[in-house]
Design a protein around this motif. Sequence first.
Motif, PDB file in Angstrom:
ATOM      1  N   ASP A 111    -105.586  21.016  -7.010  1.00 15.77           N
ATOM      2  CA  ASP A 111    -106.112  21.611  -8.253  1.00 15.77           C
ATOM      3  C   ASP A 111    -106.687  20.526  -9.160  1.00 15.77           C
ATOM      4  O   ASP A 111    -107.780  20.674  -9.727  1.00 15.77           O
ATOM      5  N   ASP A 145    -100.921  21.385  -6.195  1.00 16.69           N
ATOM      6  CA  ASP A 145    -101.116  20.932  -7.574  1.00 16.69           C
ATOM      7  C   ASP A 145    -102.082  19.744  -7.611  1.00 16.69           C
ATOM      8  O   ASP A 145    -102.952  19.655  -8.482  1.00 16.69           O
ATOM      9  N   SER A 199     -96.527  22.867  -2.086  1.00 14.31           N
ATOM     10  CA  SER A 199     -96.724  23.214  -3.495  1.00 14.31           C
ATOM     11  C   SER A 199     -97.167  21.988  -4.292  1.00 14.31           C
ATOM     12  O   SER A 199     -98.078  22.072  -5.136  1.00 14.31           O
ATOM     13  N   GLN A 200     -96.536  20.845  -4.034  1.00 16.39           N
ATOM     14  CA  GLN A 200     -96.939  19.599  -4.705  1.00 16.39           C
ATOM     15  C   GLN A 200     -98.388  19.246  -4.349  1.00 16.39           C
ATOM     16  O   GLN A 200     -99.173  18.829  -5.210  1.00 16.39           O
TER      17      GLN A 200
END
Length: 228
Positions: A149, A146, A142-143
């Motif tokens: 992105d 990010d 998840s990190q």
Amino acid sequence: MAPGRQVEVYLDLMSQPCRAVHILLDCTRIPHKVRYVALRRGENRTPDFAKLNPMQKVPVLVDHGFILTESDAILKYLASRADVPQHWYPRQPERRARVDEYTAWHHSNTRPHAAKVFMLEVLLPARSGSQVDEERLIRALSQLDDTLDKLETMFLRRQPFLCGDDVTVADLLAVCELMQPLGGGRDVLQARPQLRRWRSKVQAAVGDAFDRAHAVLYDVRDRRKAKL
């Protein structure tokens, strides 16, 4: 850098920053001698190596008595001192600042987040013989998502490379980090066409130097596949 002047670099190609240095040296044909330091065997903790770098980390560059540590500094030094195309680390202040902007961001974003995925999927299970900690891995992915992105929206936008229209040392640092999870069989760019196109452009810009630097990582991936 004077013609025929050779630098020495101490590298372990399982290390992402070492691969970035290796690619720059290889594809620009800067005269150099590679001295391999096997981190897994503790060769970075010998007294002789500690004299070069008390931090006991790679890469290290030695240029006729001048010793330099930290991949970011080494890449920029080589691009500034050697007779290589200016696009690697532009002299024009605004373009150079864009490279510095990414490399400053890199060390607390791309580097730790991609490395953590590899650590959780490959290094820790190999060292301890335990299973992958799935909860920690999900948080790490998840990190990393990010960070990916932000790479797309902050740096790539509509330009082909992270800092503009040409490949720079920033692209080398980033791509080597994002290749690392491939050692565990995970292509973190698989679902991201914009970043896949960027990676392909970096590979095309550096040619065979890319695969030569990543051969050790490919071997880790293939050996893991063979065990499954």
